[in-house]
Motif scaffolding. Sequence first.
Motif, PDB file in Angstrom:
ATOM      1  N   THR A  87       3.029 -38.562   1.157  1.00  0.00           N
ATOM      2  CA  THR A  87       4.408 -38.219   0.807  1.00  0.00           C
ATOM      3  C   THR A  87       4.366 -37.107  -0.227  1.00  0.00           C
ATOM      4  N   SER A  88       5.090 -36.026   0.005  1.00  0.00           N
ATOM      5  CA  SER A  88       5.035 -34.910  -0.954  1.00  0.00           C
ATOM      6  C   SER A  88       5.788 -35.280  -2.225  1.00  0.00           C
ATOM      7  N   GLN A  89       5.470 -34.559  -3.300  1.00  0.00           N
ATOM      8  CA  GLN A  89       6.200 -34.774  -4.556  1.00  0.00           C
ATOM      9  C   GLN A  89       7.688 -34.479  -4.370  1.00  0.00           C
ATOM     10  N   PHE A  90       8.023 -33.543  -3.496  1.00  0.00           N
ATOM     11  CA  PHE A  90       9.435 -33.173  -3.310  1.00  0.00           C
ATOM     12  C   PHE A  90      10.184 -34.328  -2.644  1.00  0.00           C
ATOM     13  N   GLU A  91       9.562 -34.919  -1.632  1.00  0.00           N
ATOM     14  CA  GLU A  91      10.203 -36.073  -0.987  1.00  0.00           C
ATOM     15  C   GLU A  91      10.303 -37.241  -1.964  1.00  0.00           C
ATOM     16  N   ASN A  92       9.248 -37.488  -2.717  1.00  0.00           N
ATOM     17  CA  ASN A  92       9.322 -38.621  -3.657  1.00  0.00           C
ATOM     18  C   ASN A  92      10.313 -38.347  -4.789  1.00  0.00           C
TER      19      ASN A  92
END
Length: 374
Positions: free
Chosen positions: A277-282
């Motif tokens: 999971t990317s930092q942007f999604e999280n």
Amino acid sequence: MVGGGQLARMTQPAALTLGVRLSVLAASAQESAAQVVNGPVVADEKSYADLRAFADGCDVLTFDHEHVPPEHLTALETAGVPVRPGSGALLHAQDKGVMRARLGALGVPCPRHRVVTGPDDVAAAVAELGPRIVLKTTRGGYDGKGVWPVDADTPAEAVAEPFRAGVPVLAEEHVDYARELSAVIARSPHGQAVAYPVVESVQRDGICVEVVAPAPGLDGELAARAQHIALTVAAELDVVGVLAVEMFETTDGRLLVNELAMRPHNSAHWTIDGAVTSQFENHLRAVLDLPLGSPAARAPYTVMVNVLGGDLPDVYPTYRHVMARDPELRVHWYGKGVRPGRKVGHVTACGDDLPVLRERAWHAADYIRGVIDE
Ligand code: ADP
């Protein structure tokens, strides 16, 4: 999201995946994120009226930078706008003096420091913290702007420079660090948190140029301590969203916290290609109080190298060459005009042979900017 830079831009694909509508308040329609979201709001992030009007169309307000005045954040909260991270947490990423004082109270190890009010205080700071110290503006610094190394030989004019902005200045011991690490976590309002692998970040002239995930050869106990520091800071400060804790690993095996960022951070761009999971999604999941995604790495190593604007005004031909030369490399482009030293994109390589990954990523970044031509 307030702020139209590359962080907001890279949040847009995550929003699409989640089925979330991302609105962006940008300073101009040409900004990096304004180019890629539907109906960007061009407004002044320093104007309370503009922020209030923007917030009216949103379920939650979050940020791609730290530059919204703290008094506007508290006023928005008083008006009932969900601001995440909240003003009380965000102040620690906006003001290095506040951050140092709070971390000290929490027992989080930091470089030795004191607040200095004018050039006349600097000699005493050198005597206490020296022989080499670092002066830092407490507010508004980024990418090494706002950081000045000082020692007993620094001319008076240079010592006076940090005080020109009229903002309090922090004097810190100059840390002889072995390397810089970053511990990035995401935390949601009800307290769920996930921690990404601790990475090594390499800075040149105060600008991040390379990130290796995980930090090569990092002792497991030290990595766990770094994550523990980040999770503790997030819980104590009630951070919601992504928190990046930049640290120094000293030559004698200590960790000292340098600074905090409460938004997606350059040291976790590798997560787009290298983590489940990317930092942007999280960040989006966290500020919307959705369950967080796994932060686990997808490959033994991921190397991210920033593409800084170089001497080539038109990078399209070199960019195309890099794509053809290394189809497994991921190239991310921010849609920004090329200026020397400006972050205009990044490249990522994932795999298990670290020296080869570094060679590929650096070759691509250097070739795109025109530093090498073969
Ligand atoms: P910015 O807000 O501009 O990112 P930082 O506080 O992160 O400022 O400092 C930028 C860089 O300056 C750091 O990445 C580090 O390389 C160097 N630096 C900062 N503080 C110190 C210190 N106390 N000792 C040694 N180097 C430092």
